[in-house]
Motif scaffolding. Structure first.
Motif, PDB file in Angstrom:
ATOM      1  N   VAL A   1      -6.783   3.162  -3.267  1.00 28.81           N
ATOM      2  CA  VAL A   1      -6.270   2.026  -3.852  1.00 28.81           C
ATOM      3  C   VAL A   1      -6.438   2.069  -5.518  1.00 28.81           C
ATOM      4  O   VAL A   1      -7.555   2.137  -5.805  1.00 28.81           O
ATOM      5  CB  VAL A   1      -6.812   0.749  -3.294  1.00 28.81           C
ATOM      6  CG1 VAL A   1      -6.466  -0.500  -3.963  1.00 28.81           C
ATOM      7  CG2 VAL A   1      -6.533   0.500  -1.898  1.00 28.81           C
TER       8      VAL A   1
ATOM      9  N   ASP B   1      -1.133   0.545  -3.860  1.00 29.35           N
ATOM     10  CA  ASP B   1      -1.734   1.234  -2.394  1.00 29.35           C
ATOM     11  C   ASP B   1      -1.385   2.937  -2.668  1.00 29.35           C
ATOM     12  O   ASP B   1      -0.164   3.195  -2.811  1.00 29.35           O
ATOM     13  CB  ASP B   1      -1.211   0.652  -1.268  1.00 29.35           C
ATOM     14  CG  ASP B   1      -1.467   1.022   0.200  1.00 29.35           C
ATOM     15  OD1 ASP B   1      -2.338   2.336   0.034  1.00 29.35           O
ATOM     16  OD2 ASP B   1      -1.249   0.694   1.159  1.00 29.35           O
TER      17      ASP B   1
ATOM     18  N   GLU C   1     -10.344   2.888   0.384  1.00 29.22           N
ATOM     19  CA  GLU C   1     -10.506   2.144   1.570  1.00 29.22           C
ATOM     20  C   GLU C   1     -10.658   2.760   2.678  1.00 29.22           C
ATOM     21  O   GLU C   1      -9.612   3.731   2.936  1.00 29.22           O
ATOM     22  CB  GLU C   1      -9.561   1.123   1.321  1.00 29.22           C
ATOM     23  CG  GLU C   1      -9.848   0.263   0.248  1.00 29.22           C
ATOM     24  CD  GLU C   1      -8.727  -1.160  -0.014  1.00 29.22           C
ATOM     25  OE1 GLU C   1      -8.313  -1.463   1.047  1.00 29.22           O
ATOM     26  OE2 GLU C   1      -8.964  -1.789  -0.882  1.00 29.22           O
TER      27      GLU C   1
ATOM     28  N   GLN D   1      -2.901  -3.774  -8.309  1.00 33.10           N
ATOM     29  CA  GLN D   1      -3.110  -3.051  -7.402  1.00 33.10           C
ATOM     30  C   GLN D   1      -2.144  -2.286  -6.688  1.00 33.10           C
ATOM     31  O   GLN D   1      -1.157  -2.945  -6.363  1.00 33.10           O
ATOM     32  CB  GLN D   1      -4.006  -3.697  -6.252  1.00 33.10           C
ATOM     33  CG  GLN D   1      -5.499  -4.529  -6.841  1.00 33.10           C
ATOM     34  CD  GLN D   1      -6.123  -5.056  -5.752  1.00 33.10           C
ATOM     35  OE1 GLN D   1      -5.690  -5.356  -4.601  1.00 33.10           O
ATOM     36  NE2 GLN D   1      -7.263  -5.064  -5.842  1.00 33.10           N
TER      37      GLN D   1
END
Length: 143
Positions: free
Chosen positions: A113, A130, A79, A128
């Protein structure tokens, strides 16, 4: 009509068969090599991991601990930079500036991610993670 079919049909089948036998292995070899875009993306992911972001093994373990399940599949995406709002401290905290509800957003660099699918209590749950902050972002279940 049957003479025309024999005259053109049999040689056509032989030609198509020989092309298929020669073309199939060539197609199989071509399909196994990554494109230059995939290779560049993989290099960028490896560089982010070397800079301290979470690797796939650790992200999978974190997802399993979070949902108390077994990881079945994992995907990784990159991302781009997006500003992360900084929370304002409580009014009584010393050595902290006071101000509006959000301080200036501080832009962060690219981040990995991970999306990990886990099997939990007869259902699939997607977690999910990070890679930059090394925290769980979201967990959603589906039957």
């Amino acid at each position: 009509m049957s003479r025309t079919v024999l005259r053109w049909g049999v040689p056509s089948l032989v030609l198509l068969g020989s092309l298929g036998l020669a073309g199939w292995p060539a197609l199989a070899q071509y399909g196994g090599q990554p494109s230059s875009g995939e290779l560049d993306r993989a290099k960028e992911m490896a560089a982010l991991i070397e800079q301290g972001q979470m690797n796939l093994r650790d992200a999978t373990a974190m997802a399993e601990r979070h949902c108390k399940g077994t990881a079945l599949e994992a995907r990784c995406t990159i991302e781009g930079a997006e500003p992360q709002p900084q929370p304002v401290p409580a009014p009584g905290e010393p050595d902290r500036p006071r101000g509006p509800s959000l301080q200036k957003a501080q832009p962060k660099g690219k981040r990995l991610v991970y999306e990990v699918s886990c099997f939990v209590k007869d259902q699939l749950q997607t977690v999910q993670v990070d890679g930059l902050s090394k925290k769980v972002l979201d967990a959603s279940g589906q039957k």
